[in-house]
Structure formats: structure tokens, C-alpha cells
Design a protein around this motif. Structure first.
Motif, PDB file in Angstrom:
ATOM      1  N   ARG A 140       0.720  -1.281   0.198  1.00  0.00           N
ATOM      2  CA  ARG A 140      -0.076  -0.096  -0.018  1.00  0.00           C
ATOM      3  C   ARG A 140       0.905   1.162  -0.080  1.00  0.00           C
ATOM      4  O   ARG A 140       1.536   1.276   0.988  1.00  0.00           O
ATOM      5  CB  ARG A 140      -0.843   0.150   1.249  1.00  0.00           C
ATOM      6  CG  ARG A 140      -1.846  -1.133   1.234  1.00  0.00           C
ATOM      7  CD  ARG A 140      -2.738  -0.886   2.425  1.00  0.00           C
ATOM      8  NE  ARG A 140      -3.603  -2.261   2.618  1.00  0.00           N
ATOM      9  CZ  ARG A 140      -4.720  -2.445   3.475  1.00  0.00           C
ATOM     10  NH1 ARG A 140      -4.817  -1.425   4.445  1.00  0.00           N
ATOM     11  NH2 ARG A 140      -5.356  -3.551   3.219  1.00  0.00           N
ATOM     12  N   GLU A 142       1.319   3.967   1.347  1.00  0.00           N
ATOM     13  CA  GLU A 142       0.844   4.909   2.294  1.00  0.00           C
ATOM     14  C   GLU A 142       1.297   6.229   1.968  1.00  0.00           C
ATOM     15  O   GLU A 142       2.257   6.404   1.695  1.00  0.00           O
ATOM     16  CB  GLU A 142       1.151   4.400   3.640  1.00  0.00           C
ATOM     17  CG  GLU A 142       0.770   3.048   4.133  1.00  0.00           C
ATOM     18  CD  GLU A 142      -0.578   3.026   4.394  1.00  0.00           C
ATOM     19  OE1 GLU A 142      -1.045   4.122   5.039  1.00  0.00           O
ATOM     20  OE2 GLU A 142      -0.952   1.903   4.938  1.00  0.00           O
ATOM     21  N   VAL A 149       7.979  -1.109  10.632  1.00  0.00           N
ATOM     22  CA  VAL A 149       6.832  -1.866  10.124  1.00  0.00           C
ATOM     23  C   VAL A 149       5.414  -1.756  10.429  1.00  0.00           C
ATOM     24  O   VAL A 149       4.615  -2.449  10.032  1.00  0.00           O
ATOM     25  CB  VAL A 149       7.416  -3.207  10.505  1.00  0.00           C
ATOM     26  CG1 VAL A 149       8.715  -3.426   9.727  1.00  0.00           C
ATOM     27  CG2 VAL A 149       7.449  -3.708  11.689  1.00  0.00           C
ATOM     28  N   MET A 150       5.299  -0.767  11.455  1.00  0.00           N
ATOM     29  CA  MET A 150       4.062  -0.479  12.022  1.00  0.00           C
ATOM     30  C   MET A 150       3.033   0.145  10.921  1.00  0.00           C
ATOM     31  O   MET A 150       1.782  -0.405  10.578  1.00  0.00           O
ATOM     32  CB  MET A 150       3.880   0.536  13.021  1.00  0.00           C
ATOM     33  CG  MET A 150       2.877   0.475  14.000  1.00  0.00           C
ATOM     34  SD  MET A 150       2.823  -0.256  15.352  1.00  0.00           S
ATOM     35  CE  MET A 150       3.518   0.617  16.530  1.00  0.00           C
ATOM     36  N   ARG A 151       3.553   1.004  10.097  1.00  0.00           N
ATOM     37  CA  ARG A 151       2.888   1.522   9.140  1.00  0.00           C
ATOM     38  C   ARG A 151       3.824   1.517   7.834  1.00  0.00           C
ATOM     39  O   ARG A 151       4.518   2.423   7.565  1.00  0.00           O
ATOM     40  CB  ARG A 151       2.164   2.975   9.215  1.00  0.00           C
ATOM     41  CG  ARG A 151       1.326   3.222   8.052  1.00  0.00           C
ATOM     42  CD  ARG A 151       0.351   4.483   8.616  1.00  0.00           C
ATOM     43  NE  ARG A 151      -0.389   4.247   9.166  1.00  0.00           N
ATOM     44  CZ  ARG A 151      -1.467   3.594   9.007  1.00  0.00           C
ATOM     45  NH1 ARG A 151      -2.012   3.123   7.786  1.00  0.00           N
ATOM     46  NH2 ARG A 151      -2.486   3.386   9.805  1.00  0.00           N
ATOM     47  N   GLY A 152       4.120   0.401   7.208  1.00  0.00           N
ATOM     48  CA  GLY A 152       5.159   0.332   5.929  1.00  0.00           C
ATOM     49  C   GLY A 152       4.163   0.517   4.809  1.00  0.00           C
ATOM     50  O   GLY A 152       3.044   0.639   4.740  1.00  0.00           O
ATOM     51  N   PHE A 155       4.133  -5.001   3.578  1.00  0.00           N
ATOM     52  CA  PHE A 155       4.051  -5.430   4.841  1.00  0.00           C
ATOM     53  C   PHE A 155       3.463  -7.054   4.523  1.00  0.00           C
ATOM     54  O   PHE A 155       2.641  -7.182   3.792  1.00  0.00           O
ATOM     55  CB  PHE A 155       3.236  -4.544   5.801  1.00  0.00           C
ATOM     56  CG  PHE A 155       1.887  -4.273   5.229  1.00  0.00           C
ATOM     57  CD1 PHE A 155       1.692  -3.070   4.528  1.00  0.00           C
ATOM     58  CD2 PHE A 155       0.778  -4.977   5.786  1.00  0.00           C
ATOM     59  CE1 PHE A 155       0.362  -2.602   4.070  1.00  0.00           C
ATOM     60  CE2 PHE A 155      -0.629  -4.508   5.332  1.00  0.00           C
ATOM     61  CZ  PHE A 155      -0.798  -3.559   4.455  1.00  0.00           C
ATOM     62  N   MET A 157       0.641  -9.529   5.737  1.00  0.00           N
ATOM     63  CA  MET A 157      -0.722  -9.431   6.216  1.00  0.00           C
ATOM     64  C   MET A 157      -1.346 -10.824   6.166  1.00  0.00           C
ATOM     65  O   MET A 157      -0.962 -11.898   5.217  1.00  0.00           O
ATOM     66  CB  MET A 157      -1.717  -8.450   5.450  1.00  0.00           C
ATOM     67  CG  MET A 157      -2.839  -8.245   6.129  1.00  0.00           C
ATOM     68  SD  MET A 157      -4.265  -7.871   5.187  1.00  0.00           S
ATOM     69  CE  MET A 157      -4.055  -6.190   4.932  1.00  0.00           C
ATOM     70  N   VAL A 410      -4.165  -3.979  15.431  1.00  0.00           N
ATOM     71  CA  VAL A 410      -3.542  -5.118  14.638  1.00  0.00           C
ATOM     72  C   VAL A 410      -4.307  -5.836  13.791  1.00  0.00           C
ATOM     73  O   VAL A 410      -3.879  -6.881  12.848  1.00  0.00           O
ATOM     74  CB  VAL A 410      -2.833  -5.927  15.986  1.00  0.00           C
ATOM     75  CG1 VAL A 410      -1.863  -5.177  16.209  1.00  0.00           C
ATOM     76  CG2 VAL A 410      -4.021  -6.429  16.683  1.00  0.00           C
ATOM     77  N   GLY A 411      -5.596  -5.903  14.085  1.00  0.00           N
ATOM     78  CA  GLY A 411      -6.547  -6.848  13.289  1.00  0.00           C
ATOM     79  C   GLY A 411      -7.690  -6.134  13.027  1.00  0.00           C
ATOM     80  O   GLY A 411      -8.269  -5.294  13.630  1.00  0.00           O
ATOM     81  N   HIS A 412      -8.575  -6.768  11.960  1.00  0.00           N
ATOM     82  CA  HIS A 412      -9.894  -6.129  11.550  1.00  0.00           C
ATOM     83  C   HIS A 412     -10.708  -7.062  10.883  1.00  0.00           C
ATOM     84  O   HIS A 412     -10.329  -7.925  10.066  1.00  0.00           O
ATOM     85  CB  HIS A 412      -9.510  -5.176  10.732  1.00  0.00           C
ATOM     86  CG  HIS A 412     -10.681  -4.143  10.399  1.00  0.00           C
ATOM     87  ND1 HIS A 412     -10.557  -2.992   9.341  1.00  0.00           N
ATOM     88  CD2 HIS A 412     -11.973  -4.078  10.733  1.00  0.00           C
ATOM     89  CE1 HIS A 412     -11.700  -2.562   9.427  1.00  0.00           C
ATOM     90  NE2 HIS A 412     -12.599  -3.074  10.274  1.00  0.00           N
ATOM     91  N   ILE A 445      -5.074  -9.400   9.655  1.00  0.00           N
ATOM     92  CA  ILE A 445      -4.173  -9.307  10.782  1.00  0.00           C
ATOM     93  C   ILE A 445      -2.988  -8.730  10.159  1.00  0.00           C
ATOM     94  O   ILE A 445      -2.157  -9.206   9.310  1.00  0.00           O
ATOM     95  CB  ILE A 445      -3.889 -10.689  11.571  1.00  0.00           C
ATOM     96  CG1 ILE A 445      -5.128 -11.078  12.263  1.00  0.00           C
ATOM     97  CG2 ILE A 445      -2.659 -10.024  12.578  1.00  0.00           C
ATOM     98  CD1 ILE A 445      -4.772 -12.422  12.999  1.00  0.00           C
ATOM     99  N   ARG A 449       2.897  -5.545  12.076  1.00  0.00           N
ATOM    100  CA  ARG A 449       2.421  -4.745  13.042  1.00  0.00           C
ATOM    101  C   ARG A 449       2.177  -5.208  14.551  1.00  0.00           C
ATOM    102  O   ARG A 449       2.363  -4.610  15.403  1.00  0.00           O
ATOM    103  CB  ARG A 449       1.420  -3.954  12.563  1.00  0.00           C
ATOM    104  CG  ARG A 449       0.742  -2.784  13.495  1.00  0.00           C
ATOM    105  CD  ARG A 449      -0.635  -2.131  12.898  1.00  0.00           C
ATOM    106  NE  ARG A 449      -0.241  -1.365  11.709  1.00  0.00           N
ATOM    107  CZ  ARG A 449      -1.531  -0.715  11.215  1.00  0.00           C
ATOM    108  NH1 ARG A 449      -2.677  -0.493  11.634  1.00  0.00           N
ATOM    109  NH2 ARG A 449      -1.389   0.181  10.275  1.00  0.00           N
TER     110      ARG A 449
END
Ligand code: ATP
Ligand code: MG
Length: 576
Positions: A140, A142, A149-152, A155, A157, A410-412, A445, A449
């Protein structure tokens, strides 16, 4: 593993471009290295942590009946055109052309690809329910990659997609994932909450986000101290126990009054100028949606929640009006808007309903109105929950006190309904031979992150304190005198013994000073440390210290393997 022949490049200095502690520690502890903005290499110890998280995810996904696949990173544009997202997704989608000039993208998510697979392979109700998952690299682009790596941008998933014949089935699949996620994050040793999240305009569906509680989290969350209600700030409801308005229903209604308020615009200015509390004022906010112009009213001391407004209007987008639009709509410059005489739809927050004799703008430069009243002076189309929860509000479920905090998502998990199956025509024949769209859910997930969030939540001034289930190693052995044959023999025997018993053990056999070894062991956060030193060996003991404790304990060298195993087991039993 022997550290002398392994690769954990640690360093002391705090890296200048790392804002949050997990990012700093992941660099310092030799877990990751940056290639370019938002793109990282996992070094060996970092990769070990990643693999442990992946393993927990795999076990729990498999336990829940999901089936592992691996889909490609490169996805053709045609599929994204079919779903309508080629245009909709925006610049986070990294697009390119191949040598035949065919457009493609690097997958930021895989709804299109999995739905394409399913529409080709699944045609009957007998083939469902089914849930496919993968652990795969996403891209992505971003706008603001940050926090390592929290908002890379690239990444790892875990993404899963469930397919059911009807809403009830989809609900069961969702519930199974809800439970699997609870187990996954518990097993990872995280303190977390599943919070109700906004789903935007994918009608009728709902979602939960799994938030690791940490002060540096990007998301604001609200949770009840008495029950298990928790929600994203943007989603958090105001119960119908709405705080009572400042004036009660029976209050006398006064005649409308005009007050000149030269250059007095903001709530602060107006309340100061008129010497009134902000809760006796109603703010009128003009918004432009994708369809129309609307006015939204909230009490002076409340803040409008744009997500709630958007949902209440069923709009795709809402945007606060600029000064030109305010002037066109109200006839006055910004700062003097009021509901009286407006020609647009007016929605009001529920807290406005009980108000009497309040102050609003007068829709004329330098004018405000006092003793404005609903019904007599203007009408609203609807009262809705439109505001942001605030301190003093209570839990919408049980009325208990609420807490504000921050979290890292961390997850959705998400109910998709038939959005993709209809767009891509993933249809099946039901029991009666009738053709229907498959009902879907999706579940993500962030693996990297999750590791970063665990560090954000578990560290001290010396370094990382890994929860044992996701630690690169479970135990580390530090022989302090490399030139002492008895020390080395004891350390090697222990190392062999622990490996034999299946422990992930690292021996620091580098020819380094004790201080260096201790510092590195603390920095890298291995949960259990065994120190083997000359003095101890003379007494026939070694020292065991848990990374999360301050005290070490002496155990006899003879029983050291069992003593370590026992403590490792205890750490797994309560990893958080
Ligand atoms: P965010 O709001 O943080 O951007 P998202 O809503 O875009 O997340 P999803 O599309 O639900 O995220 O993706 C599933 C999971 O993937 C997230 O819960 C998160 O853990 C992880 N994730 C999303 N974006 C990133 C990223 N840029 N870097 C690392 N992990 C990410
Ligand atoms: Mg995102």
C-alpha cells in the motif's frame, strides 16, 4: 543458536528518524533494517518473531476451519475495474504496466482475487461455508509510512475471506473469526480490546478492530470500565441516557432577541462576549456531501463527529464547507451561521432536542440570536447521534463510566455482505436451485504490526521485553568467562540440554565483556536469561532471570534444565 555465528546487529544510539519506541527498539535490537521509505528487511531475529506470530495465526485459523492458500501479489487491473475499485482506491494502490502494456497493481488486499477464484470454483450451496486465508506480502503506497513496520508500504498480512450461503451463515463465520482472533492475540501475549468500528457505507454490515492498548497508538478508543463495550472514538455511541440539557423542558420560552456581536465568531468568543456557558449555545455547521449541502447542529460544548454525520446522511463523503460555501448557504461570513431561515436540510444532535432559549448565529455579519427555540423559530429534519463522546459521557450499553485510551489496530474483521460477489458475479445455486450472490466476510491481521505493537506494549528503558510466545528465542545463556573451561563446559551442557528439550535457546558465546552480553540480552528482550559465571560454578549454581523481573534466582547447575523449563512453561501460561 550460537550468537558468535548468528546475526543480531545491535547498537546503543537511539536512531534519529524513529519516533516511537517500538521502531527504535526494532532497529537497535537488530530485528529490522530499512531499505527505503516504508520498506524493511527482517533480520534473522526479527524474522523469528514474525514466524512465531504466523505460526500462532496458522494454528488458530486452521482450528477455526479456515483453509490456507497463497495468492499472487500482482493483480490485473480488469478485476479491479469489475469491482469498481480501480478508480475508487486512489493513490495507495501501486499501479504499473507490463511489457504488453497491460495494467496491473500490487495487491493492497485480495477481495478481488479471492472472489475471482471462488466464482470459478464454487457454484453450489454444498461447497459452503468455506473460508480461505493466506499469509502474504501486501503493498500500500501509504501517504505517510511511519513507525517502521507498524505502518509500512510493503508489509505482511494474514487475510482471510469467508463465503456463505446466507446472512446467518456469514454471521457464524464472523463469530468463528472473532473467537479465533481473541485466541490469537491472547496467545501472542498482548493486552488488547476488540472494539466496534465504523464500516463506512457498506450497508448493513459491521466490524470489529482488535486494538493493542498503547499510549502511542494512532487510534483513539473508548471503553467501558464496567462491561466489555469498547469502540473506536469515531464509532462510540452516545447512549439514550444523553446528558440532560442545561435548561429543562418545562422552562419558559422567551422572546427572540438579536444581539450585535461585532467580529465575535467562535464559540469561545461568543460565550465570552455574552457571558454564557457554551452549553447554552448551538453550533451550526455547514457541510458539503457528495449529494448536497446540509446543516448540522451540535451543542456549543460538543464536537461534531463527521463519521456519524456521514452515516446519518447515507453519504459517501462529508466535507466542512469553506468560507465561500458558508456565505452562499447562510448569507453571512463564517462565524455567524444559525439554523433560522436556512434553505438546506438540518440535522441536529440529540442533545439539542431538550434545549431552550439558546444562542445561535443570525445568518448576518456580526449578528447572533438569543432565546432561539426549536419549533417556534426553526425545525430540524431529524435528531441523530452526531457528536463525539466526551469525558462525562457514560457507556451506551450499561451506563457505566467510560475510559479514553489509545490503541494500535492489529486486526480487523469485517462483514462484507454481497458487495464483491454481486460486482464480480460470484453466484451459487441454493437448495432450491435458485441463483444467489455469495455472502462474504473478510478478516485481516498485520503480522509485522503485531510484533511492533507487542514491543510498544512491552519494553523498559533497557530494551524489549518480548512475550514468550512471539520472542525470537525463549531463553539465552550467557557464559561470562569465555576462557574458563569449567564455565564453558557448564554453559555448553546447559545449551545442549535445553536444545534437546526443544527450547529455542541462544547462547552468547561471543568473546565479549559481561556488560556487553547483559546489555544485548536486555535490549533484544529474550524472556529468560541464564547466567553462567565462575563464582556460581564454584558454588555449583547458575542464575536465572526473567526479562520482566528485576530479581534473579540461583538454581543448582544440576537441575538447571528443569528449572528453565518450568519457568518457560509458566511464562506461556501467563504471557501478558
Ligand atoms: P489502518 O487504518 O491502520 O490503515 P486499515 O484499516 O487500512 O488499517 P485493513 O485494510 O483492515 O487495515 O488491514 C488489515 C490489517 O493489516 C490491519 O489491521 C493492520 O494490522 C494491517 N495493516 C494495514 N495497513 C498496514 C500498513 N501500512 N503497515 C503494516 N500493517 C498494516
Ligand atoms: Mg489503511
Amino acid at each position: 543458536m550460537r550468537l558468535s555465528r548468528y546475526f543480531i546487529p545491535t547498537y546503543k544510539e537511539v536512531p534519529a528518524d524513529a519516533e516511537v519506541v517500538s521502531h527504535q527498539l526494532m532497529l537497535r535490537a537488530g530485528l529490522i533494517r530499512k531499505l527505503t521509505s516504508g520498506i524493511y528487511t527482517y533480520l534473522p531475529a526479527g524474522l523469528r518473531a514474525i514466524r512465531k506470530v504466523e505460526q500462532i495465526i496458522r494454528e488458530e485459523m486452521n482450528r477455526a476451519g479456515a483453509i490456507e492458500v497463497l495468492m499472487p501479489a500482482v493483480q490485473p487491473a480488469e478485476l479491479w475495474r469489475e469491482s469498481g475499485r480501480w478508480d475508487y482506491y486512489g493513490r495507495e494502490l501501486l499501479r504499473f504496466k507490463d511489457r504488453h502494456n497491460r495494467e496491473a497493481c500490487l495487491g493492497p488486499t485480495h477481495e478481488e482475487v479471492i472472489t475471482d477464484l471462488v466464482r470459478r470454483e464454487i457454484h453450489s450451496y454444498k461447497q459452503m461455508p468455506v473460508n480461505f486465508y493466506q499469509i502474504q506480502t501486501k503493498f500500500r503506497d501509504e501517504i505517510r509510512p511511519r513507525f517502521g513496520v507498524m505502518r509500512g508500504r510493503e508489509f505482511i498480512m494474514k487475510d482471510a475471506y469467508s463465503f456463505d450461503v446466507d446472512e446467518d451463515g456469514a454471521e457464524r463465520s464472523y463469530k468463528a473469526m472473532y473467537e479465533a482472533y481473541e485466541r490469537i492475540f491472547q496467545r501472542c501475549g498482548l493486552r488488547f480490546r476488540a472494539v466496534e468500528a465504523d464500516t463506512g457505507t457498506i450497508g448493513g454490515s459491521y466490524s470489529h478492530e482488535y486494538m493493542v492498548l498503547a499510549e502511542t497508538g494512532e487510534d483513539e478508543i473508548v471503553s467501558c470500565s464496567a462491561c466489555d463495550y469498547a469502540a473506536n472514538l469515531e464509532k462510540a455511541e452516545i447512549g439514550d441516557r444523553e446528558a440532560p440539557a442545561s435548561t429543562d423542558n418545562a422552562a419558559e420560552i422567551f422572546p427572540l432577541e438579536e444581539v450585535e456581536t461585532p467580529d465575535v465568531k467562535s464559540v469561545e468568543e461568543v460565550t465570552a462576549f455574552l457571558s454564557i456557558p457554551p452549553e447554552t449555545l448551538v453550533k451550526t455547521l455547514i457541510y458539503r456531501t457528495d449529494k448536497e449541502i446540509v446543516a448540522a447542529l451540535v451543542r456549543g460544548d460538543h464536537e461534531l463527529n463527521e463519521v456519524k454525520l456521514k452515516n446519518a446522511l447515507g453519504a459517501q463523503t462529508v466535507e466542512l464547507a469553506d468560507s465561500r460555501l458558508v456565505e452562499e448557504t447562510t448569507g453571512a461570513p463564517m462565524g455567524f451561521a444559525g439554523p433560522m431561515g436556512l434553505k438546506v436540510r438540518i440535522l441536529a444532535d440529540r442533545a439539542v432536542r431538550g434545549m431552550r432559549n439558546f444562542v445561535t448565529g443570525g445568518n448576518r455579519k456580526d449578528l447572533h440570536l438569543k432565546n432561539v427555540n426549536l419549533g417556534r423559530d426553526f425545525d430540524v429534519e431529524r435528531f441523530e447521534d452526531l457528536r463525539v463522546v466526551a469525558p462525562g459521557d457514560v457507556c451506551p450499553r450499561c451506563g457505566g463510566p467510560i475510559r479514553f485510551g489509545r490503541g494500535i489496530e492489529v486486526g480487523h474483521i469485517f462483514k462484507l455482505g454481497t458487495k464483491y460477489s454481486e460486482a464480480l458475479r460470484a453466484l451459487f445455486l441454493d437448495r432450491n436451485g435458485k441463483e444467489k450472490p455469495i455472502v462474504m466476510g473478510c478478516y485481516g491481521i498485520g503480522v509485522g504490526r503485531t510484533v511492533a505493537a507487542a514491543i510498544e506494549q512491552n519494553h523498559d528503558e533497557k530494551g524489549i521485553i518480548f512475550p514468550i510466545p512471539i520472542a525470537p528465542f525463549e531463553a539465552t545463556i550467557l557464559p561470562l568467562q569465555m576462557n574458563d573451561a569449567r564455565v564453558m563446559e557448564a554453559a555448553e551442557t546447559l545449551y545442549g540440554g535445553l536444545m534437546e528439550r526443544g527450547v529455542d535457546v541462544l547462547i552468547d558465546d561471543r568473546d565479549e565483556r559481561a556488560g556487553v552480553k547483559f546489555n544485548d540480552a536486555d535490549l533484544t528482550g529474550i524472556p529468560l536469561r541464564v547466567t553462567v559465571g565462575r563464582k556460581g560454578i564454584e558454588k555449583g549454581i547458575v542464575e536465572i532471570k526473567l526479562r520482566r523481573d528485576t530479581q534473579s534466582v540461583e538454581v543448582p547447575l544440576q537441575g538447571a534444565v528443569d528449572a528453565v523449563l518450568e519457568r518457560i512453561k509458566a511464562l506461556y501460561d501467563s504471557p501478558a
